[in-house]
Design a protein around this motif. Structure first.
Motif, PDB file in Angstrom:
ATOM      1  N   GLU A 268      38.207  20.526  35.526  1.00  0.00           N
ATOM      2  CA  GLU A 268      37.792  21.315  36.687  1.00  0.00           C
ATOM      3  C   GLU A 268      37.573  22.746  36.236  1.00  0.00           C
ATOM      4  O   GLU A 268      38.521  23.460  35.907  1.00  0.00           O
ATOM      5  CB  GLU A 268      38.852  21.264  37.788  1.00  0.00           C
ATOM      6  N   GLU A 269      36.327  23.149  36.186  1.00  0.00           N
ATOM      7  CA  GLU A 269      35.982  24.518  35.816  1.00  0.00           C
ATOM      8  C   GLU A 269      36.349  25.417  37.001  1.00  0.00           C
ATOM      9  O   GLU A 269      35.756  25.324  38.079  1.00  0.00           O
ATOM     10  CB  GLU A 269      34.479  24.568  35.489  1.00  0.00           C
ATOM     11  N   ALA A 270      37.355  26.281  36.772  1.00  0.00           N
ATOM     12  CA  ALA A 270      37.949  27.022  37.888  1.00  0.00           C
ATOM     13  C   ALA A 270      36.930  27.899  38.626  1.00  0.00           C
ATOM     14  O   ALA A 270      36.937  27.977  39.854  1.00  0.00           O
ATOM     15  CB  ALA A 270      39.108  27.871  37.391  1.00  0.00           C
TER      16      ALA A 270
ATOM     17  N   LEU B 113      33.742  27.501  39.036  1.00  0.00           N
ATOM     18  CA  LEU B 113      32.855  26.725  39.900  1.00  0.00           C
ATOM     19  C   LEU B 113      33.624  26.079  41.055  1.00  0.00           C
ATOM     20  O   LEU B 113      33.083  25.904  42.149  1.00  0.00           O
ATOM     21  CB  LEU B 113      32.137  25.645  39.082  1.00  0.00           C
ATOM     22  N   ALA B 114      34.874  25.720  40.799  1.00  0.00           N
ATOM     23  CA  ALA B 114      35.677  25.145  41.881  1.00  0.00           C
ATOM     24  C   ALA B 114      35.907  26.195  42.963  1.00  0.00           C
ATOM     25  O   ALA B 114      35.969  25.875  44.157  1.00  0.00           O
ATOM     26  CB  ALA B 114      37.007  24.624  41.348  1.00  0.00           C
ATOM     27  N   ASN B 115      36.018  27.460  42.562  1.00  0.00           N
ATOM     28  CA  ASN B 115      35.972  28.593  43.494  1.00  0.00           C
ATOM     29  C   ASN B 115      36.919  28.437  44.683  1.00  0.00           C
ATOM     30  O   ASN B 115      36.532  28.671  45.827  1.00  0.00           O
ATOM     31  CB  ASN B 115      34.513  28.748  43.969  1.00  0.00           C
TER      32      ASN B 115
ATOM     33  N   ILE C 194      34.172  21.954  46.289  1.00  0.00           N
ATOM     34  CA  ILE C 194      34.232  21.921  44.824  1.00  0.00           C
ATOM     35  C   ILE C 194      33.052  21.060  44.373  1.00  0.00           C
ATOM     36  O   ILE C 194      33.024  19.858  44.636  1.00  0.00           O
ATOM     37  CB  ILE C 194      35.554  21.293  44.337  1.00  0.00           C
TER      38      ILE C 194
ATOM     39  N   ALA D 190      31.628  21.363  38.800  1.00  0.00           N
ATOM     40  CA  ALA D 190      32.914  21.892  38.317  1.00  0.00           C
ATOM     41  C   ALA D 190      33.550  20.888  37.359  1.00  0.00           C
ATOM     42  O   ALA D 190      34.225  21.267  36.406  1.00  0.00           O
ATOM     43  CB  ALA D 190      33.855  22.179  39.488  1.00  0.00           C
ATOM     44  N   GLU D 191      33.329  19.611  37.623  1.00  0.00           N
ATOM     45  CA  GLU D 191      33.890  18.564  36.762  1.00  0.00           C
ATOM     46  C   GLU D 191      33.008  18.337  35.525  1.00  0.00           C
ATOM     47  O   GLU D 191      33.508  18.279  34.402  1.00  0.00           O
ATOM     48  CB  GLU D 191      34.017  17.265  37.571  1.00  0.00           C
TER      49      GLU D 191
ATOM     50  N   ALA E 259      33.165  21.137  32.911  1.00  0.00           N
ATOM     51  CA  ALA E 259      34.415  21.106  32.147  1.00  0.00           C
ATOM     52  C   ALA E 259      34.408  19.951  31.142  1.00  0.00           C
ATOM     53  O   ALA E 259      34.836  20.108  29.995  1.00  0.00           O
ATOM     54  CB  ALA E 259      35.607  20.980  33.090  1.00  0.00           C
TER      55      ALA E 259
END
Lengths: 425, 328
Positions: A182-184, A186-188, A206, A210-211, A214
């Motif tokens: 999970e790219e933090a 982009l998960a925002n 999300i 985001a996945e 990563a």
């Protein structure tokens, strides 16, 4: 103590075994399947006719909450719930309080699990100190203390450079790195899948990117470092495509999915159902089907519970303010069996994804019924219907969207080292 | 959607809670508009009160700052002769979860009848409606980015007064749709009332995910989107909701998406210009348009009182004892 489990359908995928047989246990170990060893006089006989006898299940991800969050669950309470679910081996992530970033905490977890005696618990060590994402941990010491891998749990790393160094150092010690994809940025701070339902409910999303971002970044570093990486709980079809490609290319990677992602989608969020607040979020029907297909075609190695028990208050708030997670140990097997019933894959393959395959990822001796192994065994009646109700749950957390679901397939007995740790009454 | 239906309507299909337009029905929306119409005369009388909610207590429970919405709810309640209690709880880490439920329990113990709730979390009004005592009605005065149904209804009321019918209209909503609870509720209301051509006009960074699910037509060019519209609704550029890099500058936004007299020429000659307020002059709308003859922005505020009176009185009617129901 000699035990005979008689006339059950024995399924042991690691040994390509699927037949009605009897199984013999002596001194906590499996001694034979089929014909009793010479001079074997059983002290007790367990009649397993009409039931399936398989290796005790291996769960790659269960939060036991101890140390630090005993109001949600303890190692004793949650491993007892695991036994009810037929799970005899489980792996717990390092996000306890304090974090499992020192041998002392890793040893404490195992000591408490041994004392409780319901299941074998293997901790993951923290990838970075305090999971803060900057300085790496003493991985050699953690491994010596029993950690079977390293992970930063759901916490982001400071940079891809830190990820690279951590992977290199873990590879030095032959430790598998568990990466939550999970790219933090982009998960925002989102709390649901970014899609039609989240958009309608006005909940921050999300995105699938985001996945996939990563996963892609990590895979690039696998090529660079040669580290062995496991991706827990992937949630999107697109991420699985990347894993399939990497496996095809011979990269040392694997992944698992949670049982709830095989049954729920974003649609289940309607009405702001906080029991469906999970991370990674429930995604679309297409993703759900993609994950199911991934188990069938071998891209996905295991199904985990992602057990996260909570006190009732944790779910009593507006959706975004609730805590994510499901109390899931007691539903892992029936939810997996439901996928078999749906015709997605055969029973033996499903059991492999709950036993032998996750054990291989952890590199532990579990998940098979080979003679000589510890007698960790799950016996279940695949045809028995039961309803999940909160009063009968053994986990301290009763947070589950599956309450009142009719389940098919119930564990009747669980043995750990030849000792019955759960018996259905 | 059934769940929402059950939550908002009582067994007789009457409005019990007003949380979102979704799950309601066309007739109920028209009832709200008709009831509001009957209340407009009250606000024009010298004695601006009717005794409909005498003895009732209405709590304005605002977890997020608001002047206009809270004030019009307060006025509406007072004109219905109810007692009003204003509680402002700034949303902080502690104003969540347990504390929210505890707050509710305390207010319930004071025998209040209606909670008017504004909260920064989407779904907060649903959560409260699910957990309050059965005698209490919850009215959503804005929850996160989810819904603001009374705002949508006062906009529908304004459109009906200006245009009469809904079904032949082209309506455009311009601005930060992605983060707007107002836009979401407006879209549901417009479509439920029969508007066939609902357009949203915004750069891609401000369009909600999967806009098709809302049944709208998406435009990224204001001039193109304004062509032949009967109603244009400008949204406030919600700077406080912006996360990340959605827009380069207010200047470029105004150039591309700001409503000016010149761009408005592309719409129908009798176009109506609306804005839920508060206005950012020179950001989303030019002063000449905001104060111009086609603007009904101030009427919207006035209509807000009648519509909120309608919603509150209807919600209280659902609590009439069964005997009274049977006597009719």
């Amino acid at each position: 103590m000699k035990i005979e489990i008689s006339n059950g359908r024995i399924i042991d995928p690691a040994n390509q075994l699927d037949e009605v047989q009897s199984l013999f246990i002596a001194d906590g170990k499996i001694v034979a399947i089929g014909t009793a060893p010479a001079a074997f006089n059983a002290d007790s006989i367990i009649d397993a006719s009409g039931q399936i006898v398989c290796p005790g299940l291996v769960d790659l991800r269960a939060h036991l909450r101890e140390p630090g969050e005993e109001h949600k669950g303890t190692i004793a309470s949650e491993t007892r719930a695991a036994a009810r679910g037929g799970i005899t081996t489980l792996c717990c992530p390092p996000n306890t309080h304090p974090v499992i970033d020192t041998p002392a905490v890793a040893e404490l977890v195992q000591r408490h699990a041994d004392a409780a005696g319901f299941a074998r618990v293997f901790p993951l060590g923290a990838l970075t100190q305090g999971l803060a994402g900057s300085a790496i941990t003493e991985m050699h010491a953690l491994k010596t203390a029993g950690c079977v891998g390293v992970s930063n749990a759901m916490q982001p790393l400071g940079s891809t450079l830190i990820l690279r160094r951590a992977m290199e150092y873990a590879a030095t010690h032959s430790l598998t790195v568990f990466i939550h994809a999970e790219e933090a940025a982009l998960a925002n701070n989102g709390c649901v899948h970014e899609g039609a339902v989240g958009s309608r409910l006005g909940l921050p999303g999300i995105p699938i990117a985001a996945e996939t971002v990563a996963v892609a970044a990590t895979l690039a570093l696998v090529e660079e470092t040669g580290a062995r990486v496991h991706f827990p709980m992937l949630s999107s079809e697109r991420a699985l495509q990347k894993i399939a490609r990497a496996k095809y290319d011979g990269q040392p990677v694997s992944c698992d999915v949670s049982a709830h992602h095989l049954h729920l989608t974003e649609i289940d969020l309607l009405g702001f159902n906080s029991q469906c607040h999970v991370r990674p979020p429930l995604r679309t029907q297409r993703d759900m089907e993609g994950l199911r297909k991934g188990i069938a075609n071998g891209t996905v190695a295991a199904i985990c519970s992602d057990h996260q028990p909570h006190e009732a208050d944790a779910k009593l708030a507006p959706f975004g303010a609730t805590e994510a997670g499901i109390s899931a140990l007691e539903t892992l097997l029936p939810l997996a069996l439901r996928v078999v019933d749906d015709g997605v894959l055969p029973m033996t393959q499903m059991i492999a994804s709950l036993t032998d395959q996750p054990a291989t990822i952890l590199g532990v001796e579990a998940g098979t019924l080979s003679p000589g192994r510890q007698a960790d065994i799950c016996i279940f009646d695949p045809e028995r219907y039961w309803t999940l109700d909160s009063n009968s749950m053994l986990s301290r957390g009763h947070n589950t969207p599956f309450l009142n679901w009719e389940m098919k397939g119930e564990v009747t007995r669980t043995l750990l080292g030849g000792k019955t740790v759960y018996e259905c009454t | 959607m059934k769940k929402k239906n059950r939550l908002q309507l009582d067994d007789n299909g009457k409005l019990k809670h007003f949380l979102t337009i979704e799950g309601l029905n066309r007739q109920l929306l028209i009832d709200i508009l008709d009831t509001a119409e009957s209340f407009t005369s009250v606000t024009e009388q010298t004695v601006k009160k009717v005794p409909l909610l005498r003895g009732k207590t209405i709590v304005n429970l605002f977890f997020e700052a608001s002047t206009r919405t809270r004030t019009t709810f307060e006025l509406a309640a007072k004109r219905l002769s109810a007692d009003v209690l204003n509680i402002n709880i700034q949303a902080s880490a502690t104003a969540k979860g347990e504390t929210l439920l505890d707050t509710l329990r305390n207010l319930e113990a004071m025998h209040c009848d209606i909670f008017v709730v504004r909260h920064a979390d989407s779904g907060a009004a649903h959560f409260i409606a699910q957990h309050v005592a059965p005698h209490i009605s919850v009215i959503n005065a804005g929850d996160g980015q989810h819904a603001h149904p009374t705002q949508a209804m006062l906009d529908m009321f304004t459109i009906r007064r200006e245009k009469g019918e809904f079904h032949k209209l082209n309506v455009a909503i311009v601005g930060d749709i992605r983060h707007s609870r107002v836009a979401r509720s407006q879209i549901h209301a417009l479509s439920m009332l029969g508007v066939e051509d609902i357009r949203i006009i915004a750069p891609k960074t401000l369009v909600p995910t999967e806009p098709d699910a809302f049944g709208v037509h998406v435009y990224h060019d204001l001039r193109e989107g304004l062509r032949d519209v009967d109603v244009v609704i400008m949204l406030r550029l919600q700077k406080e909701r912006m996360r990340g890099a959605s827009l380069p500058s207010e200047h470029e936004y105004f150039q591309l998406f700001g409503l000016t007299e010149e761009k408005l020429e592309l719409a129908k000659a009798d176009v109506t210009v609306m804005h839920p307020g508060p206005i950012n002059r020179g950001v989303e709308i030019d002063s000449a348009v905001a104060d111009g003859p086609r603007s009904v922005i101030l009427q919207q505020v006035t209509h807000g009182i009648a519509v909120r009176m309608a919603v509150m009185s209807m919600a209280m009617q659902s609590h009439l004892p069964d005997t009274a129901e049977g006597a009719r």
